[in-house]
Design an enzyme around this catalytic site. Sequence first.
Site, mmCIF file in Angstrom:
data_model
loop_
_atom_site.group_PDB
_atom_site.id
_atom_site.type_symbol
_atom_site.label_atom_id
_atom_site.label_comp_id
_atom_site.label_asym_id
_atom_site.label_seq_id
_atom_site.Cartn_x
_atom_site.Cartn_y
_atom_site.Cartn_z
ATOM 1 N N ASP A 179 4.248 -8.053 0.840
ATOM 2 C CA ASP A 179 3.990 -6.598 0.812
ATOM 3 C C ASP A 179 4.801 -6.003 -0.350
ATOM 4 O OD1 ASP A 179 3.124 -4.018 1.628
ATOM 5 O OD2 ASP A 179 4.911 -3.733 2.848
ATOM 6 N N SER A 180 4.546 -4.731 -0.633
ATOM 7 C CA SER A 180 5.344 -4.051 -1.655
ATOM 8 C C SER A 180 6.762 -3.777 -1.156
ATOM 9 C CB SER A 180 4.696 -2.706 -1.992
ATOM 10 O OG SER A 180 4.650 -1.910 -0.813
ATOM 11 N N TYR A 194 3.405 0.855 -4.145
ATOM 12 C CA TYR A 194 2.091 0.555 -4.719
ATOM 13 C C TYR A 194 1.154 1.757 -4.610
ATOM 14 C CZ TYR A 194 2.802 -4.574 -4.986
ATOM 15 O OH TYR A 194 3.224 -5.841 -5.303
ATOM 16 N N GLY A 195 1.331 2.526 -3.548
ATOM 17 C CA GLY A 195 0.359 3.555 -3.185
ATOM 18 C C GLY A 195 0.169 4.662 -4.198
ATOM 19 N N CYS A 221 -0.539 -5.971 3.131
ATOM 20 C CA CYS A 221 -0.510 -4.692 2.429
ATOM 21 C C CYS A 221 -1.958 -4.259 2.208
ATOM 22 C CB CYS A 221 0.206 -4.857 1.099
ATOM 23 S SG CYS A 221 0.140 -3.406 0.045
ATOM 24 N N ASN A 222 -2.314 -3.105 2.744
ATOM 25 C CA ASN A 222 -3.680 -2.608 2.581
ATOM 26 C C ASN A 222 -3.976 -2.271 1.126
ATOM 27 O OD1 ASN A 222 -5.028 -1.656 5.495
ATOM 28 N ND2 ASN A 222 -2.811 -1.799 5.522
ATOM 29 N N THR A 223 -2.991 -1.703 0.436
ATOM 30 C CA THR A 223 -3.217 -1.292 -0.945
ATOM 31 C C THR A 223 -3.551 -2.516 -1.798
ATOM 32 O OG1 THR A 223 -1.530 0.397 -0.556
ATOM 33 C CG2 THR A 223 -2.245 0.090 -2.818
ATOM 34 N N GLU A 280 10.215 2.992 5.226
ATOM 35 C CA GLU A 280 11.266 2.259 4.506
ATOM 36 C C GLU A 280 12.648 2.754 4.966
ATOM 37 O OE1 GLU A 280 11.377 -0.101 1.675
ATOM 38 O OE2 GLU A 280 9.294 -0.527 2.179
ATOM 39 N N CYS A 325 -2.015 1.426 6.418
ATOM 40 C CA CYS A 325 -0.924 0.969 5.560
ATOM 41 C C CYS A 325 0.006 0.227 6.499
ATOM 42 C CB CYS A 325 -0.205 2.164 4.931
ATOM 43 S SG CYS A 325 1.357 1.712 4.151
ATOM 44 N N THR A 326 0.449 -0.957 6.098
ATOM 45 C CA THR A 326 1.252 -1.766 7.027
ATOM 46 C C THR A 326 2.614 -1.141 7.332
ATOM 47 O OG1 THR A 326 1.931 -3.088 5.116
ATOM 48 C CG2 THR A 326 0.134 -3.956 6.486
ATOM 49 N N HIS A 327 3.042 -0.205 6.519
ATOM 50 C CA HIS A 327 4.287 0.495 6.829
ATOM 51 C C HIS A 327 4.156 1.381 8.078
ATOM 52 C CE1 HIS A 327 5.644 -0.589 2.763
ATOM 53 N NE2 HIS A 327 6.849 -0.152 3.107
HETATM 54 N N1 DGL Z 1 2.482 -1.344 2.781
HETATM 55 C C1 DGL Z 1 1.547 -1.047 1.803
HETATM 56 C C2 DGL Z 1 0.141 -0.827 2.350
HETATM 57 O O1 DGL Z 1 -0.211 -1.376 3.310
HETATM 58 C C3 DGL Z 1 1.854 -0.184 0.621
HETATM 59 C C4 DGL Z 1 2.936 0.816 0.625
HETATM 60 C C5 DGL Z 1 3.275 1.257 -0.797
HETATM 61 O O2 DGL Z 1 3.894 0.453 -1.508
HETATM 62 O O3 DGL Z 1 2.898 2.363 -1.203
HETATM 63 O O4 DGL Z 1 -0.660 -0.151 1.806
#
Ligand code: DGL
Length: 264
Positions: free
Chosen positions: A11-12, A43-44, A75-77, A153, A189-191
């Site tokens: 993931d990011s 990443y987003g 990570c979805n992104t 985070e 988003c996995t976060h």
């Molecule tokens: N956890 C990531 C996702 O699922 C990206 C979060 C990020 O880096 O902006 O999209």
Amino acid sequence: MSKPRPILIFDSGVGGLSVLRPIRALLPAAPIVYVADSAGYPYGTKATSEIEARVPALLGRLGERFDPELIVIACNTASTIALDAVRAALDVPIVGTVPAIKPAAALSRTRSIGVLGTEATVRQPYVDRLTEQFAADCTVIRHGSAELVELAEAKLRGEVGESERYRQILGELFVKPGGQDIDTIVLACTHFPLVQDELEAASRRAIQFVDGKEGIARRTAWLLRDTLWPEERPEDLALFTGATGIHHYREGLARYGITRVEKL
Ligand code: DGL
């Protein structure tokens, strides 16, 4: 004996931990290497082209270094942008993470679904395709929030985010056209599952939150069903691509069973 090949979870940042937990539950003996591309985080808010270039190159290097049984792009992104390119470039099974629009459409009674992701994810054609395929009879309302990623985070670093900030983010989704009818929100988003309790507490409405982590874990376990895991599992390892502030995450990572934390 040859070194056991790990599952690499990528993931990011720390969002992929939400996917690590159900994988660990199904595959307790599997060695895991968790990689947070903290040097590329977030990443987003990046351009699609930047993620397109960065993720396959980085996963290529990680694949060579760790020779994993399988890579989970948690990570979805990264998945909605680069999954096909990574699969084409690497000779290892890849499990991606894409917005759980299908299960959300199965659950929604009002036929109005919110998709909460990063700004980069919610604008992807991949999301258009999932919507057409699985939720054609629903109103699907998308909202990208970089702040929610940052709140997750911060939680892993032990910082408490005020409830009002969560309420505001949900409010930004609910005020969009059709938003008043939303009864189901995809955590795309996995976060975000890391702060699901906070979102539930902040929501003034009864909302069901849906994500894909259990399905990803089942898919991973199925693909690795014939793998013989070592009798003694090596200590799980988390690697960060950037050095700044890693130590702030140690306690949070330990709650996910990761006690070795290093810079890549
Ligand atoms: N956890 C990531 C996702 O699922 C990206 C979060 C990020 O880096 O902006 O999209």
